[in-house]
Design a protein around this motif. Structure first.
Motif, PDB file in Angstrom:
ATOM      1  N   ASP A  16       0.838  -1.194   0.000  1.00 17.10           N
ATOM      2  CA  ASP A  16       0.000   0.000   0.000  1.00 17.10           C
ATOM      3  C   ASP A  16       0.880   1.254   0.000  1.00 17.10           C
ATOM      4  O   ASP A  16       2.106   1.179   0.055  1.00 17.10           O
ATOM      5  N   ASP A  18       1.349   3.613   2.232  1.00 14.19           N
ATOM      6  CA  ASP A  18       2.130   3.856   3.450  1.00 14.19           C
ATOM      7  C   ASP A  18       3.419   3.040   3.430  1.00 14.19           C
ATOM      8  O   ASP A  18       4.491   3.548   3.791  1.00 14.19           O
ATOM      9  N   ASP A 150      -1.702   1.444  -6.025  1.00  7.81           N
ATOM     10  CA  ASP A 150      -0.803   0.711  -5.151  1.00  7.81           C
ATOM     11  C   ASP A 150       0.537   0.579  -5.860  1.00  7.81           C
ATOM     12  O   ASP A 150       0.747   1.152  -6.927  1.00  7.81           O
TER      13      ASP A 150
END
Length: 188
Positions: A16, A18, A150
């Motif tokens: 992802d 983060d 992503d």
């Protein structure tokens, strides 16, 4: 665990955004990007993009978290570099990013540009990716509306060698953003 060890323990797969951001904290010596998209929906949703469209310039925040992160890495001697593929004439999004290159260069990032026709002649792929420490590729995956969805991590040796070869060709033929900007303004 040292930075090098952290990157070595990453495996192929989808991460992802983060987890992608964490790659900029854990790389050991270099982060290099090929940027081939004509636009980024995330840019167009910002106040700075609106300011650029209205005025042709932007008052960039040099203290935002991205700036602090890149500055902290480059002051340690780590390299952050990219080659942007630019259409002729450039899209509004590409002109916005050329303006943004002034800020990012001030952080220690080395940004270069390459005309799309030259990139096609050189057979560079039409993909966006980051190559970290010449051993991990983070391939950015976008939807049909140009939103970053992503990131696909690639660690397979033959693929790393292929992406490293792409970096070598693109970097060799690209112009520093300052030189490119002068050339662009001379042609207007």
């Amino acid at each position: 665990m040292g930075d090098m060890t952290q990157l070595q323990h990453l495996s192929e797969g989808i991460i992802d955004l983060d987890e992608f951001e964490d790659l900029f904290r854990t790389f050991d010596h270099s982060a290099w990007r090929l940027e081939s998209r004509r636009r980024f929906a995330s840019d167009e949703a910002t106040d700075t993009y609106s300011q650029f469209v209205e005025t042709g310039t932007v008052d960039w925040d040099r203290e935002d978290p991205y700036c602090e992160l890149i500055r902290s890495q480059t002051t340690q001697g780590k390299r952050v570099e990219r080659v942007r593929i630019v259409d002729q004439p450039p899209t509004t999004g590409q002109l916005y990013l050329l303006n943004n290159a002034k800020r990012n260069s001030g952080l220690g990032e080395d940004i270069r540009n390459l005309w799309r026709a030259d990139a096609e002649r050189l057979r560079l792929p039409a993909e966006d990716f980051w190559l970290f420490d010449s051993r991990l590729v983070a391939k950015l995956r976008f939807d049909d509306e140009d939103h970053l969805m992503d990131v696909e991590l690639i660690t397979e040796s033959a693929e790393i060698a292929r992406y490293s070869a792409i970096r070598k060709v693109a970097w060799h033929h690209a112009l520093p953003f300052e030189e490119f900007a002068v050339m662009l303004s001379d042609s207007e």
